[in-house]
Design a protein around this motif. Sequence first.
Motif, short mmCIF file in Angstrom:
data_model
loop_
_atom_site.label_atom_id
_atom_site.label_comp_id
_atom_site.label_asym_id
_atom_site.label_seq_id
_atom_site.Cartn_x
_atom_site.Cartn_y
_atom_site.Cartn_z
N SER A 76 40.80 21.20 -98.40
CA SER A 76 39.93 20.81 -97.29
C SER A 76 38.76 21.78 -97.29
O SER A 76 38.90 22.95 -97.67
N ILE A 77 37.61 21.28 -96.86
CA ILE A 77 36.40 22.09 -96.83
C ILE A 77 35.83 22.04 -95.42
O ILE A 77 35.63 20.96 -94.86
N ASP A 78 35.60 23.20 -94.84
CA ASP A 78 34.92 23.29 -93.55
C ASP A 78 33.43 23.22 -93.85
O ASP A 78 32.87 24.14 -94.44
N VAL A 79 32.77 22.13 -93.48
CA VAL A 79 31.37 21.93 -93.86
C VAL A 79 30.42 22.90 -93.14
O VAL A 79 29.31 23.13 -93.61
N LYS A 80 30.87 23.48 -92.03
CA LYS A 80 30.01 24.43 -91.31
C LYS A 80 30.01 25.80 -91.98
O LYS A 80 29.00 26.47 -92.03
N THR A 81 31.18 26.21 -92.51
CA THR A 81 31.30 27.55 -93.10
C THR A 81 31.42 27.53 -94.62
O THR A 81 31.38 28.58 -95.25
N SER A 82 31.64 26.36 -95.20
CA SER A 82 31.89 26.16 -96.64
C SER A 82 33.21 26.77 -97.10
O SER A 82 33.44 26.94 -98.29
N LYS A 83 34.09 27.10 -96.16
CA LYS A 83 35.41 27.65 -96.52
C LYS A 83 36.29 26.54 -97.11
O LYS A 83 36.43 25.46 -96.53
N ILE A 84 36.88 26.85 -98.26
CA ILE A 84 37.78 25.93 -98.95
C ILE A 84 39.21 26.39 -98.72
O ILE A 84 39.55 27.54 -98.98
N THR A 85 40.07 25.48 -98.24
CA THR A 85 41.47 25.77 -98.01
C THR A 85 42.31 24.89 -98.92
O THR A 85 42.12 23.66 -98.94
N VAL A 86 43.21 25.48 -99.69
CA VAL A 86 44.09 24.71 -100.58
C VAL A 86 45.24 24.13 -99.76
O VAL A 86 45.96 24.87 -99.09
N LEU A 87 45.39 22.81 -99.81
CA LEU A 87 46.47 22.12 -99.11
C LEU A 87 47.68 21.88 -100.00
O LEU A 87 48.80 21.83 -99.52
N ALA A 88 47.43 21.69 -101.29
CA ALA A 88 48.53 21.44 -102.24
C ALA A 88 48.10 21.93 -103.61
O ALA A 88 46.97 21.71 -104.03
N LYS A 89 49.03 22.59 -104.29
CA LYS A 89 48.82 23.07 -105.66
C LYS A 89 49.72 22.29 -106.61
O LYS A 89 50.70 21.69 -106.19
N ASP A 90 49.40 22.38 -107.90
CA ASP A 90 50.19 21.72 -108.94
C ASP A 90 50.33 20.21 -108.71
O ASP A 90 51.39 19.63 -108.92
N VAL A 91 49.24 19.60 -108.24
CA VAL A 91 49.17 18.16 -108.09
C VAL A 91 48.07 17.65 -109.01
O VAL A 91 47.29 18.43 -109.54
N ARG A 92 48.02 16.35 -109.22
CA ARG A 92 47.01 15.75 -110.10
C ARG A 92 46.17 14.75 -109.32
O ARG A 92 46.18 13.56 -109.61
N PRO A 93 45.44 15.18 -108.29
CA PRO A 93 44.73 14.24 -107.43
C PRO A 93 43.53 13.60 -108.11
O PRO A 93 42.81 14.24 -108.86
N ASN A 94 43.33 12.32 -107.83
CA ASN A 94 42.20 11.59 -108.38
C ASN A 94 41.28 11.11 -107.27
O ASN A 94 40.13 11.50 -107.19
N ASP A 95 41.77 10.24 -106.40
CA ASP A 95 41.02 9.72 -105.26
C ASP A 95 41.89 9.80 -104.02
O ASP A 95 43.12 9.85 -104.12
N LEU A 96 41.25 9.74 -102.83
CA LEU A 96 42.02 9.90 -101.60
C LEU A 96 41.43 9.13 -100.44
O LEU A 96 40.28 8.70 -100.48
N VAL A 97 42.24 8.97 -99.40
CA VAL A 97 41.82 8.46 -98.09
C VAL A 97 42.51 9.29 -97.02
O VAL A 97 43.55 9.90 -97.26
N VAL A 98 41.90 9.31 -95.82
CA VAL A 98 42.46 10.03 -94.68
C VAL A 98 42.47 9.09 -93.49
O VAL A 98 41.45 8.47 -93.18
N THR A 99 43.61 9.00 -92.81
CA THR A 99 43.69 8.14 -91.62
C THR A 99 43.25 8.91 -90.39
O THR A 99 43.14 10.14 -90.39
N HIS A 100 43.05 8.16 -89.29
CA HIS A 100 42.68 8.79 -88.03
C HIS A 100 43.81 9.68 -87.49
O HIS A 100 43.55 10.60 -86.71
N LYS A 101 45.04 9.41 -87.90
CA LYS A 101 46.18 10.23 -87.48
C LYS A 101 46.29 11.53 -88.28
O LYS A 101 47.12 12.37 -87.98
N GLY A 102 45.47 11.67 -89.32
CA GLY A 102 45.55 12.86 -90.15
C GLY A 102 46.49 12.73 -91.34
O GLY A 102 46.85 13.71 -91.97
#
Length: 179
Positions: A76-102
């Motif tokens: 996840s990236i905080d667009v105000k501070t540009s801080k990058i937080t790792v949510l998951a490691k050792d995954v092979r992500p390609n594309d994603l979606v996010v619901t309103h519930k998170g």
Amino acid sequence: GWQLVNKGLGFSDAPTVDDKGNFYFSDLRSEQELFRVGSDGKVTPFLKGATGISGMKFGKDGKLYACRARARELVSIDVKTSKITVLAKDVRPNDLVVTHKGYLYFTETPKKQVTFVNTKTGELKAADIGITGPNGICLSPDQGTLAVSNFRGKYCWAFRVESDGSLKLKQPYMTMRRK
């Protein structure tokens, strides 16, 4: 009408828009990985060092969620501070979606898997296994249906999104034509 806002890109990907109408994209072959196109049509560098982003979307919480395929991370990236937080490691992500519930779903093409992440609790699990080449992913406007393209097969697959984030009623939804 349409207008060209940038050219000479190496491999642009990961288009998304924030709640203010700013358009963001990545260039996988650029040193300046992420760009923003404002309402004035001007392209500006957004974030350097966020390498290999192949898919990204804004969540209702205002964070920018991104697939860093080369780094094998979901971030996840905080667009105000540009801080990058790792949510998951050792995954092979390609594309994603996010619901309103998170709830976040991302495709892991080499694993033939759609993966679920609860962005509030950090829960990570396989939501579906078996699509031969899961790639693009999107939600219906009411967020009750998840569609996943299969670039190695002939269908887009549809799932019913349950209230707990689980996926049910998997079925081929649309036949894709391949040359």
